[in-house]
Write a protein that holds these residues in place. Structure first.
Motif, PDB file in Angstrom:
ATOM      1  N   PRO A   1       0.847  -1.201   0.000  1.00 26.50           N
ATOM      2  CA  PRO A   1       0.000   0.000   0.000  1.00 26.50           C
ATOM      3  C   PRO A   1       0.880   1.249   0.000  1.00 26.50           C
ATOM      4  O   PRO A   1       1.997   1.258   0.523  1.00 26.50           O
ATOM      5  N   LEU A   2       0.347   2.321  -0.560  1.00 26.03           N
ATOM      6  CA  LEU A   2       1.118   3.556  -0.687  1.00 26.03           C
ATOM      7  C   LEU A   2       1.543   4.107   0.674  1.00 26.03           C
ATOM      8  O   LEU A   2       2.656   4.634   0.824  1.00 26.03           O
ATOM      9  N   ASP A   3       0.673   3.971   1.696  1.00 31.22           N
ATOM     10  CA  ASP A   3       1.034   4.522   3.008  1.00 31.22           C
ATOM     11  C   ASP A   3       2.212   3.763   3.618  1.00 31.22           C
ATOM     12  O   ASP A   3       3.055   4.360   4.325  1.00 31.22           O
ATOM     13  N   ILE A   4       2.336   2.451   3.348  1.00 27.87           N
ATOM     14  CA  ILE A   4       3.477   1.676   3.850  1.00 27.87           C
ATOM     15  C   ILE A   4       4.757   2.099   3.126  1.00 27.87           C
ATOM     16  O   ILE A   4       5.815   2.264   3.753  1.00 27.87           O
ATOM     17  N   VAL A   5       4.656   2.288   1.819  1.00 33.26           N
ATOM     18  CA  VAL A   5       5.818   2.750   1.041  1.00 33.26           C
ATOM     19  C   VAL A   5       6.291   4.103   1.565  1.00 33.26           C
ATOM     20  O   VAL A   5       7.492   4.341   1.744  1.00 33.26           O
ATOM     21  N   ASN A   6       5.343   5.002   1.850  1.00 36.06           N
ATOM     22  CA  ASN A   6       5.698   6.328   2.374  1.00 36.06           C
ATOM     23  C   ASN A   6       6.337   6.230   3.756  1.00 36.06           C
ATOM     24  O   ASN A   6       7.265   6.970   4.075  1.00 36.06           O
ATOM     25  N   GLU A   7       5.828   5.313   4.586  1.00 32.13           N
ATOM     26  CA  GLU A   7       6.415   5.118   5.917  1.00 32.13           C
ATOM     27  C   GLU A   7       7.870   4.686   5.797  1.00 32.13           C
ATOM     28  O   GLU A   7       8.759   5.220   6.464  1.00 32.13           O
ATOM     29  N   ILE A   8       8.117   3.680   4.946  1.00 32.95           N
ATOM     30  CA  ILE A   8       9.487   3.175   4.764  1.00 32.95           C
ATOM     31  C   ILE A   8      10.391   4.290   4.264  1.00 32.95           C
ATOM     32  O   ILE A   8      11.512   4.468   4.752  1.00 32.95           O
ATOM     33  N   ASP A   9       9.889   5.052   3.308  1.00 29.44           N
ATOM     34  CA  ASP A   9      10.685   6.145   2.748  1.00 29.44           C
ATOM     35  C   ASP A   9      11.013   7.186   3.815  1.00 29.44           C
ATOM     36  O   ASP A   9      12.154   7.649   3.920  1.00 29.44           O
ATOM     37  N   LYS A  10      10.020   7.559   4.619  1.00 27.37           N
ATOM     38  CA  LYS A  10      10.262   8.591   5.636  1.00 27.37           C
ATOM     39  C   LYS A  10      11.249   8.122   6.692  1.00 27.37           C
ATOM     40  O   LYS A  10      12.105   8.887   7.139  1.00 27.37           O
ATOM     41  N   VAL A  11      11.154   6.870   7.109  1.00 26.80           N
ATOM     42  CA  VAL A  11      12.059   6.356   8.149  1.00 26.80           C
ATOM     43  C   VAL A  11      13.491   6.300   7.633  1.00 26.80           C
ATOM     44  O   VAL A  11      14.423   6.768   8.298  1.00 26.80           O
ATOM     45  N   PHE A  12      13.691   5.733   6.431  1.00 26.60           N
ATOM     46  CA  PHE A  12      15.049   5.535   5.936  1.00 26.60           C
ATOM     47  C   PHE A  12      15.599   6.751   5.193  1.00 26.60           C
ATOM     48  O   PHE A  12      16.754   6.726   4.750  1.00 26.60           O
ATOM     49  N   SER A  13      14.802   7.804   5.099  1.00 21.76           N
ATOM     50  CA  SER A  13      15.300   9.076   4.564  1.00 21.76           C
ATOM     51  C   SER A  13      15.692  10.027   5.677  1.00 21.76           C
ATOM     52  O   SER A  13      16.289  11.071   5.421  1.00 21.76           O
ATOM     53  N   SER A  14      15.361   9.682   6.893  1.00 20.63           N
ATOM     54  CA  SER A  14      15.526  10.605   8.021  1.00 20.63           C
ATOM     55  C   SER A  14      16.666  10.172   8.932  1.00 20.63           C
ATOM     56  O   SER A  14      16.632   9.084   9.526  1.00 20.63           O
ATOM     57  N   ALA A  15      17.673  11.028   9.068  1.00 22.80           N
ATOM     58  CA  ALA A  15      18.758  10.750  10.010  1.00 22.80           C
ATOM     59  C   ALA A  15      18.224  10.695  11.435  1.00 22.80           C
ATOM     60  O   ALA A  15      18.696   9.900  12.254  1.00 22.80           O
ATOM     61  N   ALA A  16      17.227  11.529  11.743  1.00 23.35           N
ATOM     62  CA  ALA A  16      16.660  11.543  13.096  1.00 23.35           C
ATOM     63  C   ALA A  16      16.019  10.195  13.434  1.00 23.35           C
ATOM     64  O   ALA A  16      16.157   9.698  14.550  1.00 23.35           O
ATOM     65  N   CYS A  17      15.307   9.613  12.466  1.00 17.55           N
ATOM     66  CA  CYS A  17      14.664   8.314  12.709  1.00 17.55           C
ATOM     67  C   CYS A  17      15.700   7.223  12.945  1.00 17.55           C
ATOM     68  O   CYS A  17      15.538   6.386  13.840  1.00 17.55           O
ATOM     69  N   ILE A  18      16.764   7.212  12.141  1.00 20.27           N
ATOM     70  CA  ILE A  18      17.802   6.189  12.304  1.00 20.27           C
ATOM     71  C   ILE A  18      18.546   6.401  13.623  1.00 20.27           C
ATOM     72  O   ILE A  18      18.810   5.453  14.368  1.00 20.27           O
ATOM     73  N   ASN A  19      18.867   7.664  13.934  1.00 21.69           N
ATOM     74  CA  ASN A  19      19.604   7.951  15.172  1.00 21.69           C
ATOM     75  C   ASN A  19      18.769   7.655  16.420  1.00 21.69           C
ATOM     76  O   ASN A  19      19.321   7.364  17.487  1.00 21.69           O
ATOM     77  N   GLY A  20      17.457   7.735  16.287  1.00 14.79           N
ATOM     78  CA  GLY A  20      16.582   7.445  17.422  1.00 14.79           C
ATOM     79  C   GLY A  20      16.248   5.970  17.570  1.00 14.79           C
ATOM     80  O   GLY A  20      15.551   5.584  18.510  1.00 14.79           O
ATOM     81  N   SER A  21      16.754   5.150  16.655  1.00 15.01           N
ATOM     82  CA  SER A  21      16.474   3.711  16.672  1.00 15.01           C
ATOM     83  C   SER A  21      17.582   2.946  17.386  1.00 15.01           C
ATOM     84  O   SER A  21      18.704   3.422  17.519  1.00 15.01           O
ATOM     85  N   PHE A  22      17.246   1.741  17.834  1.00  8.18           N
ATOM     86  CA  PHE A  22      18.202   0.787  18.413  1.00  8.18           C
ATOM     87  C   PHE A  22      18.866   1.318  19.689  1.00  8.18           C
ATOM     88  O   PHE A  22      20.016   0.985  19.976  1.00  8.18           O
ATOM     89  N   LEU A  23      18.176   2.156  20.449  1.00 10.19           N
ATOM     90  CA  LEU A  23      18.783   2.727  21.650  1.00 10.19           C
ATOM     91  C   LEU A  23      18.862   1.683  22.752  1.00 10.19           C
ATOM     92  O   LEU A  23      17.991   0.828  22.894  1.00 10.19           O
TER      93      LEU A  23
END
Length: 627
Positions: free
Chosen positions: A211-233
């Protein structure tokens, strides 16, 4: 925590800085490793509330808006002692006064400018320390337990301040809910992070088109340094709040497991979207000077992503990621290297192997054939991968070898490049500052060479120096034909020795030999023998003289039966010249492509490199004493 703007009264909490205006985000070091839950900004003062309820203020205090009795100005955070021990749910800070609400008691406190009654204390006086706002306040717990007998009391939901006014929003009995509390996270509005729940949500669409909303979610997470830096804490004891130059706050195992869970099971469309977002949006935008230490976390976690370690993505992901690493300014790169030094052996090895594989991939591509127009680009890519390996090697050596030094060797390198040509290009670079066409030389990064490659390097260097010494001798001999004052010389280093006095004869010749003559090719003649030295005589000479020099009869060395090794004797009466001779003979042997069998422990070579031997070195020589 980052801050910027007007700092003329110290309201940014940056300490003794000279600037009155800070025009870009800057880290507020005073609150490093503190968990700040709420910040309120007045015109000339700021209030910070920590997770444990401690209240800090900074800035102008001419009207008492900091809650401190005496000081007129604070440039870094100072605790408001009158509020210690309370746990504050909400703060409301305006131009020159502050309100604070305590959920446990239901009370409201105020301090600062009160000229228009905005403090609610029953007067228009300014307050330089917190004072209770007048009113029949009651806590939510009391409100819930005694709903009949609370007529005329107020259970505050939230407080507001603005201009010279203050407001308190309270509940009716019939809709009494817990008041707003900054310490409770609003989980309806977090940033997205890579976690098991989000990954499972994506994996639920394993068949068919996403679905388009899932594709957008994946794109936003892996396009964002903030999302990656806030992960795996690292969540044990809130370790990630202690992030510093020596501690990343990351759970590396979680990063590896979650990346593999996603990319090993996700549909191809999801994998392609992750790769596209990393390639086009995230990695190209990584800055050389991140705003805070926490913004460096992705440099540790991204190499755990299988997409980056896939050879098909080396050009699009691994090399741009390596470029971002080497483009980091000195301070953030130093922090990253500190974090690398804390990695466990397997994690550090994976990082080294990634960039070794990139180097091999590029060298194989060059061997297969790269158009001349693209050769410079490939050299740039190769240089990037080798520079990252150089940083990792530096960290490994500085940290006492997280992995053995030979794990940096690229054994296939002799099959992929001509070490002789590379060495010649490197010499030219040293002399001229660049290669013949600005090309890269692998010799700049000698830690990737194994013993076989280093042997080739030594032999190449020796051959070059020998030829230069012979040429110099021939020029001198040519000059001597016309200039009698110029003495003719032998283009070779001649050693004429008797077998029965091989040590004495060799010492006599070598003592008289000038250093420059050691560079000439060695020729050995045994007195009374006809053999021409084509290499065999020379090898026999080195075998015989080393056997003699190391013989216990000279008392220079002691043989250790347990280890079958030798070491210097502390009771020798031989002249130090004889020790020097052994060094010269070893040097000549290596220089003339002859292997010498020396039964010394590793400690000797450590001393040559000015490294301290350890107890393990003693154990190698004297196992029983070492134990």
């Amino acid at each position: 925590m980052l801050c910027w703007g007007n700092a003329s009264f110290g309201q940014l909490g940056l300490g003794g800085i000279d600037e009155e205006i800070v025009v870009e985000p800057r880290r507020c070091n005073f609150f490093l490793n503190k968990i700040v839950r709420d910040v309120g900004c007045g015109s000339r003062h700021t209030v910070f509330v920590l997770d444990d309820g401690t209240v800090y203020t900074c800035g102008c205090n001419d009207l008492g808006q900091l809650g401190h009795d005496k000081s007129r100005k604070k440039r870094s955070g100072a605790a408001v002692f009158e509020l210690m021990g309370e746990f504050f749910g909400v703060f409301s800070v305006h131009r020159q006064h502050t309100l604070a609400f305590v959920p446990s008691s239901g009370r409201i406190y105020s301090f600062g400018l009160g000229g228009n009654g905005q403090l609610g204390t029953g007067s228009t006086c300014n307050r330089k320390s917190p004072f209770t706002v007048k009113g029949n306040w009651i806590s939510h717990s009391d409100f819930s337990q005694h709903p009949v007998s609370i007529e005329g009391y107020y259970c505050v939901k939230r407080i507001f301040s603005g201009g010279d006014q203050s407001f308190a929003h309270y509940f009716h009995v019939q809709n009494c809910l817990p008041p707003d509390d900054f310490r409770r996270c609003n989980y309806s509005t977090p940033i997205w992070t890579i976690n098991a729940e989000l990954i499972q949500r994506w994996l639920n669409f394993s068949s068919g088109r996403l679905p388009l909303d899932i594709v957008n979610e994946i794109d936003k997470v892996f396009s964002s340094a903030a999302c990656i830096n806030g992960s795996f804490l690292s969540t044990s004891n809130d370790d990630h709040y202690r992030t510093s130059a020596k501690f990343s706050g990351i759970d590396m195992n979680a990063a590896r497991l979650l990346f593999h869970k996603l990319l090993d099971s996700a549909p191809q469309q999801a994998v392609q979207q992750v790769a596209a977002s990393l390639e086009k949006s995230l990695i190209p935008k990584l800055p050389s000077s991140p705003p805070d230490i926490e913004a460096l976390r992705l440099y540790l976690t991204l190499p755990e992503c299988p997409l980056i370690t896939d050879p098909n993505n080396f050009l699009s992901l691994a090399i741009p990621f390596g470029t971002a690493i080497i483009n980091l300014d000195k301070t953030p790169l130093r922090v990253l290297e500190n974090w690398w030094s804390t990695l466990e052996n397997p994690g550090f090895m994976r990082l080294v192997q990634l960039f070794k594989n990139v180097v091999l991939h590029l060298l194989n591509s060059v061997k297969v054939g790269v158009p001349h127009a693209e050769r410079r680009t490939f050299n740039t890519f190769l240089n990037i991968a080798l520079k990252v390996l150089e940083s990792l090697h530096r960290v490994n050596e500085r940290s006492g070898q997280i992995i053995p030094y030979d794990k940096f060797y690229i054994h296939e390198i002799q099959d992929l490049i001509s070490i002789q040509h590379d060495y010649l290009a490197w010499i030219q670079q040293q002399a001229l500052g660049m290669g013949p066409d600005g090309s890269l030389t692998i010799c700049t990064y000698p830690f990737v060479f194994d013993a076989q490659a280093k042997t080739t390097l030594l032999q190449t260097d020796a051959a070059i120096q020998m030829q230069m010494a012979v040429d110099q001798a021939n020029r001198q001999n040519f000059s001597s034909l016309f200039l009698p004052v110029v003495e003719s010389v032998n283009p070779c280093l001649m050693l004429i020795v008797r077998r029965e006095n091989i040590v004495g004869d060799a010492m006599e010749v070598l003592r008289k030999t000038k250093n420059i003559d050691y560079k000439k090719p060695l020729r050995v003649i045994f007195v009374g023998e006809e053999a021409v030295d084509a290499g065999g005589v020379r090898k026999e000479f080195f075998l015989l003289i080393m056997r003699e020099l190391l013989d216990p009869k000279y008392g220079m060395f002691r043989f250790y039966e347990d280890s079958r090794l030798i070491w210097f004797s502390d009771q020798t009466f031989e002249d130090s010249d004889l020790f020097h001779l052994i060094g010269v003979v070893c040097g000549l042997a290596i220089y003339n492509f002859t292997i010498v069998d020396l039964h010394f422990p590793l400690a000797l070579y450590k001393k040559l490199l000015k490294r301290k031997p350890t107890l393990d070195d003693l154990k190698e020589l004297m196992p029983e004493v070492g134990r």
